[in-house]
Design a protein around this motif. Sequence first.
Motif, PDB file in Angstrom:
ATOM      1  N   VAL A  15       0.864  -1.176   0.000  1.00  0.00           N
ATOM      2  CA  VAL A  15       0.000   0.000   0.000  1.00  0.00           C
ATOM      3  C   VAL A  15       0.902   1.228   0.000  1.00  0.00           C
ATOM      4  O   VAL A  15       1.679   1.441   0.933  1.00  0.00           O
ATOM      5  N   CYS A  16       0.807   2.026  -1.038  1.00  0.00           N
ATOM      6  CA  CYS A  16       1.716   3.155  -1.223  1.00  0.00           C
ATOM      7  C   CYS A  16       1.027   4.479  -0.876  1.00  0.00           C
ATOM      8  O   CYS A  16      -0.192   4.578  -0.859  1.00  0.00           O
ATOM      9  N   GLY A  17       1.867   5.482  -0.603  1.00  0.00           N
ATOM     10  CA  GLY A  17       1.345   6.810  -0.312  1.00  0.00           C
ATOM     11  C   GLY A  17       0.817   6.961   1.098  1.00  0.00           C
ATOM     12  O   GLY A  17      -0.140   7.687   1.342  1.00  0.00           O
ATOM     13  N   VAL A  18       1.449   6.272   2.045  1.00  0.00           N
ATOM     14  CA  VAL A  18       1.067   6.408   3.458  1.00  0.00           C
ATOM     15  C   VAL A  18       1.734   7.672   4.000  1.00  0.00           C
ATOM     16  O   VAL A  18       2.946   7.861   3.840  1.00  0.00           O
ATOM     17  N   ARG A  45       0.806  12.813  -2.389  1.00  0.00           N
ATOM     18  CA  ARG A  45       1.043  12.107  -1.121  1.00  0.00           C
ATOM     19  C   ARG A  45       2.487  12.309  -0.640  1.00  0.00           C
ATOM     20  O   ARG A  45       3.005  11.517   0.123  1.00  0.00           O
ATOM     21  N   TYR A  46       3.083  13.394  -1.085  1.00  0.00           N
ATOM     22  CA  TYR A  46       4.459  13.712  -0.700  1.00  0.00           C
ATOM     23  C   TYR A  46       4.569  13.939   0.807  1.00  0.00           C
ATOM     24  O   TYR A  46       3.707  14.570   1.423  1.00  0.00           O
ATOM     25  N   VAL A  47       5.647  13.415   1.386  1.00  0.00           N
ATOM     26  CA  VAL A  47       6.002  13.748   2.772  1.00  0.00           C
ATOM     27  C   VAL A  47       7.473  14.148   2.784  1.00  0.00           C
ATOM     28  O   VAL A  47       8.264  13.719   1.949  1.00  0.00           O
ATOM     29  N   ASP A  48       7.834  15.005   3.746  1.00  0.00           N
ATOM     30  CA  ASP A  48       9.238  15.382   3.871  1.00  0.00           C
ATOM     31  C   ASP A  48       9.980  14.331   4.696  1.00  0.00           C
ATOM     32  O   ASP A  48       9.386  13.357   5.179  1.00  0.00           O
ATOM     33  N   ALA A  49      11.274  14.529   4.866  1.00  0.00           N
ATOM     34  CA  ALA A  49      12.094  13.516   5.535  1.00  0.00           C
ATOM     35  C   ALA A  49      11.664  13.296   6.976  1.00  0.00           C
ATOM     36  O   ALA A  49      11.642  12.155   7.466  1.00  0.00           O
ATOM     37  N   GLU A  50      11.309  14.361   7.666  1.00  0.00           N
ATOM     38  CA  GLU A  50      10.888  14.218   9.064  1.00  0.00           C
ATOM     39  C   GLU A  50       9.625  13.374   9.168  1.00  0.00           C
ATOM     40  O   GLU A  50       9.546  12.462  10.004  1.00  0.00           O
TER      41      GLU A  50
END
Length: 213
Positions: A15-18, A45-50
Amino acid sequence: METEQQEELPVYVKVCGVTTAQMAREVCAEGVDAIGVNMSAKSPRYVDAERAREVIAAVDCSVETVLVINDKPAEEAARLALEVGASVLQLHGPTYGPEDFAAAARIFPRLWRATSLDHDPHPVAGSHGEELLLIDAPKPGSGESWDLSALETARPEGRWLLAGGLKPSNVEDAVRRAKPWGVDVASGVESAPGVKDPALVRAFIKNAATGAA
Protein backbone atom coordinates in the motif's frame (compact mmCIF):
# COMPACT_ATOMS: atom_id res chain seq x y z
CA MET A 1 9.75 -11.65 7.57
CA GLU A 2 8.61 -12.14 3.97
CA THR A 3 8.32 -15.89 4.25
CA GLU A 4 5.77 -15.84 7.03
CA GLN A 5 3.47 -13.43 5.23
CA GLN A 6 3.82 -15.16 1.88
CA GLU A 7 2.63 -18.41 3.48
CA GLU A 8 -0.53 -16.60 4.57
CA LEU A 9 -1.13 -14.61 1.37
CA PRO A 10 -0.69 -15.95 -2.17
CA VAL A 11 0.10 -12.46 -3.48
CA TYR A 12 2.35 -9.75 -2.02
CA VAL A 13 0.50 -6.50 -1.21
CA LYS A 14 2.06 -3.04 -0.97
CA VAL A 15 0.00 0.00 0.00
CA CYS A 16 1.72 3.15 -1.22
CA GLY A 17 1.34 6.81 -0.31
CA VAL A 18 1.07 6.41 3.46
CA THR A 19 1.46 9.86 4.98
CA THR A 20 1.04 9.60 8.76
CA ALA A 21 2.17 7.32 11.56
CA GLN A 22 -1.41 6.54 12.54
CA MET A 23 -2.28 5.66 8.96
CA ALA A 24 0.74 3.36 8.84
CA ARG A 25 -0.38 1.52 11.97
CA GLU A 26 -3.92 1.11 10.62
CA VAL A 27 -2.76 -0.16 7.23
CA CYS A 28 -0.24 -2.56 8.74
CA ALA A 29 -2.89 -3.96 11.08
CA GLU A 30 -4.76 -5.24 8.02
CA GLY A 31 -1.88 -7.55 7.10
CA VAL A 32 -0.08 -5.84 4.21
CA ASP A 33 3.42 -6.91 3.24
CA ALA A 34 4.76 -3.41 2.60
CA ILE A 35 3.88 0.26 2.77
CA GLY A 36 5.23 2.99 0.53
CA VAL A 37 6.25 6.48 1.63
CA ASN A 38 6.47 8.98 -1.21
CA MET A 39 9.13 11.70 -1.23
CA SER A 40 8.60 12.74 -4.86
CA ALA A 41 7.90 16.46 -4.68
CA LYS A 42 5.01 16.54 -7.17
CA SER A 43 3.14 13.63 -5.62
CA PRO A 44 -0.12 14.52 -3.83
CA ARG A 45 1.04 12.11 -1.12
CA TYR A 46 4.46 13.71 -0.70
CA VAL A 47 6.00 13.75 2.77
CA ASP A 48 9.24 15.38 3.87
CA ALA A 49 12.09 13.52 5.54
CA GLU A 50 10.89 14.22 9.06
CA ARG A 51 7.41 12.88 8.35
CA ALA A 52 8.85 9.90 6.46
CA ARG A 53 10.89 8.96 9.53
CA GLU A 54 7.77 9.18 11.71
CA VAL A 55 5.75 6.97 9.37
CA ILE A 56 8.49 4.37 9.04
CA ALA A 57 9.16 4.31 12.79
CA ALA A 58 5.49 3.45 13.38
CA VAL A 59 5.64 0.32 11.22
CA ASP A 60 5.93 -3.13 12.72
CA CYS A 61 9.19 -4.83 11.79
CA SER A 62 7.32 -7.55 9.86
CA VAL A 63 6.20 -5.00 7.24
CA GLU A 64 8.65 -3.61 4.68
CA THR A 65 8.89 0.15 4.28
CA VAL A 66 9.54 1.44 0.77
CA LEU A 67 10.77 4.97 0.07
CA VAL A 68 9.46 6.04 -3.35
CA ILE A 69 11.38 8.71 -5.29
CA ASN A 70 11.20 9.79 -8.93
CA ASP A 71 12.74 13.27 -9.03
CA LYS A 72 16.09 13.16 -7.24
CA PRO A 73 19.51 11.89 -8.31
CA ALA A 74 19.92 8.23 -7.43
CA GLU A 75 22.73 8.82 -4.92
CA GLU A 76 20.70 11.49 -3.11
CA ALA A 77 17.69 9.16 -3.05
CA ALA A 78 19.85 6.41 -1.55
CA ARG A 79 21.13 8.71 1.18
CA LEU A 80 17.55 9.72 1.99
CA ALA A 81 16.55 6.04 2.27
CA LEU A 82 19.29 5.59 4.86
CA GLU A 83 18.32 8.77 6.65
CA VAL A 84 14.65 7.92 7.08
CA GLY A 85 15.25 4.25 7.93
CA ALA A 86 13.46 2.65 4.96
CA SER A 87 13.76 -1.05 4.18
CA VAL A 88 13.79 -0.48 0.43
CA LEU A 89 14.37 2.36 -2.05
CA GLN A 90 12.06 2.40 -5.07
CA LEU A 91 13.46 4.45 -7.95
CA HIS A 92 10.38 5.26 -9.97
CA GLY A 93 10.41 6.16 -13.64
CA PRO A 94 12.39 5.93 -16.88
CA THR A 95 14.95 8.57 -15.94
CA TYR A 96 16.80 6.02 -13.81
CA GLY A 97 19.08 3.78 -15.85
CA PRO A 98 21.40 0.93 -14.87
CA GLU A 99 24.16 3.38 -13.95
CA ASP A 100 21.81 5.11 -11.49
CA PHE A 101 20.97 1.82 -9.83
CA ALA A 102 24.65 0.97 -9.60
CA ALA A 103 25.36 4.33 -7.96
CA ALA A 104 22.49 3.95 -5.50
CA ALA A 105 23.49 0.38 -4.63
CA ARG A 106 26.88 1.59 -3.42
CA ILE A 107 25.02 3.53 -0.72
CA PHE A 108 21.81 1.58 -0.12
CA PRO A 109 21.60 -2.16 -0.90
CA ARG A 110 17.89 -2.87 -1.46
CA LEU A 111 16.49 -1.33 -4.64
CA TRP A 112 13.22 -1.71 -6.52
CA ARG A 113 12.62 -0.36 -10.03
CA ALA A 114 9.30 1.05 -11.26
CA THR A 115 8.53 1.59 -14.92
CA SER A 116 5.72 1.19 -17.46
CA LEU A 117 5.39 -0.80 -20.65
CA ASP A 118 5.35 2.49 -22.56
CA HIS A 119 8.89 3.17 -21.41
CA ASP A 120 10.12 -0.42 -21.20
CA PRO A 121 8.12 -2.64 -23.61
CA HIS A 122 9.93 -5.83 -22.60
CA PRO A 123 10.84 -5.40 -18.94
CA VAL A 124 13.12 -7.87 -17.19
CA ALA A 125 13.14 -8.01 -13.42
CA GLY A 126 16.69 -7.50 -12.23
CA SER A 127 18.01 -5.98 -15.47
CA HIS A 128 19.11 -2.83 -13.61
CA GLY A 129 20.32 -4.72 -10.57
CA GLU A 130 17.01 -4.28 -8.74
CA GLU A 131 15.59 -7.04 -6.55
CA LEU A 132 12.01 -6.37 -7.65
CA LEU A 133 10.29 -4.70 -10.61
CA LEU A 134 7.05 -2.69 -10.52
CA ILE A 135 4.97 -2.23 -13.68
CA ASP A 136 2.84 0.91 -13.44
CA ALA A 137 0.36 2.72 -15.66
CA PRO A 138 1.79 5.00 -18.39
CA LYS A 139 1.16 7.95 -16.06
CA PRO A 140 2.79 6.81 -12.80
CA GLY A 141 0.88 7.60 -9.64
CA SER A 142 -2.20 8.74 -11.57
CA GLY A 143 -4.44 5.97 -10.23
CA GLU A 144 -5.59 5.36 -13.81
CA SER A 145 -6.34 1.85 -15.02
CA TRP A 146 -4.56 0.60 -18.12
CA ASP A 147 -4.85 -2.15 -20.71
CA LEU A 148 -3.48 -5.27 -19.02
CA SER A 149 -3.70 -7.22 -22.27
CA ALA A 150 -0.33 -5.65 -23.15
CA LEU A 151 1.20 -7.94 -20.53
CA GLU A 152 0.26 -11.02 -22.54
CA THR A 153 3.41 -10.57 -24.62
CA ALA A 154 5.46 -8.58 -22.12
CA ARG A 155 4.93 -10.25 -18.74
CA PRO A 156 8.16 -9.96 -16.75
CA GLU A 157 9.84 -12.96 -15.24
CA GLY A 158 10.81 -13.05 -11.59
CA ARG A 159 9.41 -10.92 -8.82
CA TRP A 160 7.27 -8.03 -10.04
CA LEU A 161 4.39 -5.93 -8.79
CA LEU A 162 1.39 -4.78 -10.78
CA ALA A 163 0.26 -1.19 -10.20
CA GLY A 164 -1.98 1.41 -11.79
CA GLY A 165 -5.67 1.92 -11.09
CA LEU A 166 -6.08 -1.10 -8.83
CA LYS A 167 -8.87 -1.15 -6.23
CA PRO A 168 -10.94 -3.73 -4.38
CA SER A 169 -13.44 -4.04 -7.22
CA ASN A 170 -10.90 -4.87 -9.95
CA VAL A 171 -7.84 -6.37 -8.27
CA GLU A 172 -9.16 -9.95 -8.32
CA ASP A 173 -9.57 -9.89 -12.09
CA ALA A 174 -6.27 -8.02 -12.58
CA VAL A 175 -4.32 -10.59 -10.58
CA ARG A 176 -6.00 -13.48 -12.35
CA ARG A 177 -5.17 -12.00 -15.78
CA ALA A 178 -1.70 -10.56 -15.21
CA LYS A 179 -0.40 -13.16 -12.74
CA PRO A 180 1.98 -10.78 -10.92
CA TRP A 181 4.05 -11.77 -7.91
CA GLY A 182 2.43 -8.88 -6.06
CA VAL A 183 0.29 -5.76 -6.33
CA ASP A 184 0.68 -2.10 -5.40
CA VAL A 185 -2.17 0.27 -4.57
CA ALA A 186 -2.54 3.88 -3.41
CA SER A 187 -5.69 5.83 -4.35
CA GLY A 188 -7.72 2.65 -4.78
CA VAL A 189 -7.88 2.12 -1.00
CA GLU A 190 -8.60 5.73 -0.03
CA SER A 191 -11.83 7.18 1.35
CA ALA A 192 -10.62 10.68 0.40
CA PRO A 193 -7.47 11.91 -1.37
CA GLY A 194 -4.51 10.76 0.70
CA VAL A 195 -6.63 9.07 3.38
CA LYS A 196 -6.31 5.29 3.51
CA ASP A 197 -9.43 3.38 4.56
CA PRO A 198 -8.69 0.18 6.55
CA ALA A 199 -11.87 -1.45 5.30
CA LEU A 200 -10.84 -0.87 1.69
CA VAL A 201 -7.35 -2.18 2.44
CA ARG A 202 -8.88 -5.30 3.97
CA ALA A 203 -11.13 -5.85 0.93
CA PHE A 204 -8.24 -5.25 -1.44
CA ILE A 205 -6.05 -7.87 0.26
CA LYS A 206 -8.89 -10.40 0.29
CA ASN A 207 -9.75 -9.90 -3.38
CA ALA A 208 -6.11 -9.94 -4.49
CA ALA A 209 -5.67 -13.28 -2.72
CA THR A 210 -8.82 -14.64 -4.39
CA GLY A 211 -7.44 -13.68 -7.79
CA ALA A 212 -4.18 -15.49 -7.11
CA ALA A 213 -5.78 -18.65 -5.70
